[in-house]
Design a protein around this motif. Structure first.
Motif, mmCIF file in Angstrom:
data_model
loop_
_atom_site.group_PDB
_atom_site.id
_atom_site.type_symbol
_atom_site.label_atom_id
_atom_site.label_comp_id
_atom_site.label_asym_id
_atom_site.label_seq_id
_atom_site.Cartn_x
_atom_site.Cartn_y
_atom_site.Cartn_z
ATOM 1 N N LYS A 1 -3.308 14.851 -24.915
ATOM 2 C CA LYS A 1 -4.422 15.488 -24.207
ATOM 3 C C LYS A 1 -4.793 14.736 -22.931
ATOM 4 N N HIS A 2 -4.578 13.432 -22.924
ATOM 5 C CA HIS A 2 -4.913 12.625 -21.753
ATOM 6 C C HIS A 2 -3.685 12.285 -20.909
ATOM 7 N N LEU A 3 -2.514 12.807 -21.298
ATOM 8 C CA LEU A 3 -1.270 12.389 -20.650
ATOM 9 C C LEU A 3 -1.239 12.713 -19.166
ATOM 10 N N ALA A 4 -1.705 13.906 -18.800
ATOM 11 C CA ALA A 4 -1.656 14.308 -17.385
ATOM 12 C C ALA A 4 -2.400 13.312 -16.515
ATOM 13 N N TRP A 5 -3.613 12.938 -16.941
ATOM 14 C CA TRP A 5 -4.428 12.041 -16.142
ATOM 15 C C TRP A 5 -3.942 10.599 -16.233
ATOM 16 N N LEU A 6 -3.318 10.244 -17.352
ATOM 17 C CA LEU A 6 -2.731 8.909 -17.458
ATOM 18 C C LEU A 6 -1.547 8.763 -16.508
ATOM 19 N N ILE A 7 -0.711 9.794 -16.425
ATOM 20 C CA ILE A 7 0.431 9.769 -15.512
ATOM 21 C C ILE A 7 -0.054 9.630 -14.075
ATOM 22 N N GLY A 8 -1.066 10.431 -13.720
ATOM 23 C CA GLY A 8 -1.594 10.365 -12.364
ATOM 24 C C GLY A 8 -2.202 9.018 -12.043
ATOM 25 N N SER A 9 -3.041 8.503 -12.941
ATOM 26 C CA SER A 9 -3.732 7.243 -12.684
ATOM 27 C C SER A 9 -2.776 6.059 -12.617
ATOM 28 N N LEU A 10 -1.928 5.920 -13.642
ATOM 29 C CA LEU A 10 -1.030 4.767 -13.678
ATOM 30 C C LEU A 10 0.070 4.885 -12.634
ATOM 31 N N GLY A 11 0.505 6.124 -12.339
ATOM 32 C CA GLY A 11 1.505 6.318 -11.283
ATOM 33 C C GLY A 11 0.973 5.927 -9.918
ATOM 34 N N VAL A 12 -0.246 6.361 -9.610
ATOM 35 C CA VAL A 12 -0.871 5.985 -8.332
ATOM 36 C C VAL A 12 -1.116 4.485 -8.284
ATOM 37 N N LEU A 13 -1.458 3.886 -9.414
ATOM 38 C CA LEU A 13 -1.672 2.436 -9.475
ATOM 39 C C LEU A 13 -0.407 1.698 -9.047
ATOM 40 N N VAL A 14 0.754 2.146 -9.528
ATOM 41 C CA VAL A 14 2.027 1.518 -9.156
ATOM 42 C C VAL A 14 2.287 1.681 -7.660
ATOM 43 N N LEU A 15 2.067 2.889 -7.136
ATOM 44 C CA LEU A 15 2.310 3.136 -5.715
ATOM 45 C C LEU A 15 1.364 2.321 -4.836
ATOM 46 N N ASP A 16 0.142 2.095 -5.312
ATOM 47 C CA ASP A 16 -0.812 1.307 -4.526
ATOM 48 C C ASP A 16 -0.405 -0.163 -4.439
ATOM 49 N N PHE A 17 0.428 -0.632 -5.379
ATOM 50 C CA PHE A 17 0.966 -1.980 -5.246
ATOM 51 C C PHE A 17 1.903 -2.059 -4.040
ATOM 52 N N PHE A 18 2.643 -0.978 -3.779
ATOM 53 C CA PHE A 18 3.500 -0.942 -2.599
ATOM 54 C C PHE A 18 2.658 -0.915 -1.324
ATOM 55 N N VAL A 19 1.534 -0.184 -1.349
ATOM 56 C CA VAL A 19 0.620 -0.178 -0.204
ATOM 57 C C VAL A 19 0.062 -1.581 0.014
ATOM 58 N N THR A 20 -0.278 -2.269 -1.068
ATOM 59 C CA THR A 20 -0.776 -3.646 -0.967
ATOM 60 C C THR A 20 0.262 -4.556 -0.327
ATOM 61 N N ALA A 21 1.523 -4.376 -0.724
ATOM 62 C CA ALA A 21 2.604 -5.175 -0.134
ATOM 63 C C ALA A 21 2.700 -4.914 1.364
ATOM 64 N N GLN A 22 2.509 -3.662 1.778
ATOM 65 C CA GLN A 22 2.535 -3.351 3.206
ATOM 66 C C GLN A 22 1.387 -4.049 3.936
ATOM 67 N N PHE A 23 0.219 -4.056 3.359
ATOM 68 C CA PHE A 23 -0.910 -4.739 3.987
ATOM 69 C C PHE A 23 -0.608 -6.219 4.176
ATOM 70 N N ILE A 24 0.017 -6.856 3.185
ATOM 71 C CA ILE A 24 0.342 -8.278 3.282
ATOM 72 C C ILE A 24 1.413 -8.520 4.343
ATOM 73 N N MET A 25 2.474 -7.709 4.333
ATOM 74 C CA MET A 25 3.577 -7.883 5.276
ATOM 75 C C MET A 25 3.143 -7.634 6.709
ATOM 76 N N TYR A 26 2.463 -6.510 6.932
ATOM 77 C CA TYR A 26 2.119 -6.127 8.302
ATOM 78 C C TYR A 26 0.949 -6.924 8.848
ATOM 79 N N ARG A 27 0.158 -7.530 7.973
ATOM 80 C CA ARG A 27 -0.905 -8.413 8.452
ATOM 81 C C ARG A 27 -0.301 -9.652 9.086
ATOM 82 N N LYS A 28 0.798 -10.146 8.513
ATOM 83 C CA LYS A 28 1.500 -11.285 9.108
ATOM 84 C C LYS A 28 2.049 -10.907 10.479
#
Length: 310
Positions: free
Chosen positions: A255-282
């Motif tokens: 019953k919660h799978l749809a929202w779990l996929i969305g939340s945890l999937g976006v969480l993983v992608l936001d780690f890539f965004v975080t990596a971009q912030f670190i790289m491009y800040r340098k």
């Protein structure tokens, strides 16, 4: 993520209800403030932790877009920093989550919260379009500014009235036949899966935009940091309640799978965004230091010319 951003009503959790009084069940040994605010009977530590963590998740999402609104106002070049695809998919995800929230008869507090999400999405999109038109024309336009203010004012009035209308009309869904209510509920969960797809899709245009510019300047990292906290705490709030379930844990997860996929999937992608912030800040720091180290040649040349003339 609307209903994805915080737990919905959980009929699978062990309920501690007595016989109905005046058409409404009474909670025995439940937490009073949770019963009043969320209409959930919580009588053990697992459920209590789940609700508190879920509220923290909601609070993170409520604040997530505000830093970007300020950054866009301060920078004035939001169209260069933000991808319109990111804003469009984020808005589409919140609208479909709102549909799922309504069709699955979620709580009034959830309806009001998802309306706030849509409102902040409209503010971000309005800012994007305003600065894009303003910067492309190269001059200030009072008409454009007033149109933007009128649009935001109208959207505010509509969105303030919408929760009241939705809550008042939610009783009609509860009085439908079993087959009709079942089909409506299924439609609501389909909206949940669509919302998850939209939320996952929203990060890719922004990742590409940052890569194309080799910069994250003009984008507030707090937007993604608070989203990461919200998505992480939401997933944890669903998992932490599992020991308290009396019914099927598998059914609860589905019953919660749809929202779990969305939340945890976006969480993983936001780690890539975080990596971009670190790289491009340098890169930005190196570029700034290079500009500061350039010798001041032009003023000295000007002084030499003046002396030669004298």
């Amino acid at each position: 993520m609307a209903t994805a951003r915080f737990p919905g009503k959980s009929v699978d959790v062990a309920a501690n209800w007595t016989a109905p009084v005046l058409g409404r069940p009474v909670c025995v040994n439940g937490t009073p403030w949770i019963l009043y605010l969320l209409e959930e009977c919580v009588d053990n530590v697992w459920e209590y932790c789940s609700v508190v963590i879920g509220l923290i998740s909601m609070f993170c999402f409520l604040l997530s877009t505000l830093p970007q609104v300020y950054e866009a106002y301060r920078n004035g070049k939001v169209e260069e920093a933000m991808s319109f695809g990111f804003l469009f998919f984020l808005f589409s995800g919140d609208v479909t989550s709102f549909a799922g929230c309504y069709l699955t008869s979620q709580l009034p507090i959830q309806v009001v919260t998802v309306v706030f999400y849509i409102f902040t999405d409209l503010i971000l999109i309005s800012q994007f379009l305003y600065y894009k038109i303003k910067n492309s024309s190269g001059r200030k336009s009072p008409v454009l500014k007033w149109l933007c203010f009128m649009w935001c004012g109208a959207a505010t009035l509509v969105l303030l009235a919408l929760p009241k209308l939705i809550v008042d009309n939610s009783a009609t869904l509860d009085t439908q036949s079993t087959s009709t209510s079942r089909s409506v509920e299924v439609t609501g969960y389909v909206c949940g899966y669509l919302a998850s797809i939209f939320y996952l899709s929203s990060r890719f245009p922004q990742l590409y935009k940052n890569f194309q510019r080799q910069s994250t300047e003009g984008t507030s990292y707090m937007l993604f940091a608070l989203a990461m906290m919200g998505n992480g705490t939401y997933g944890f709030s669903v998992i932490v309640v599992l020991p308290a379930l009396k019914g099927s844990k598998q059914t609860f997860i589905i019953k919660h799978l749809a929202w779990l996929i969305g939340s945890l999937g976006v969480l993983v992608l936001d780690f890539f965004v975080t990596a971009q912030f670190i790289m491009y800040r340098k890169n930005y720091a190196a570029k700034s230091s290079k500009l500061l180290s350039v010798p001041e040649v032009e003023p000295l040349l000007c002084e030499e010319v003046e002396l030669s003339v004298l």
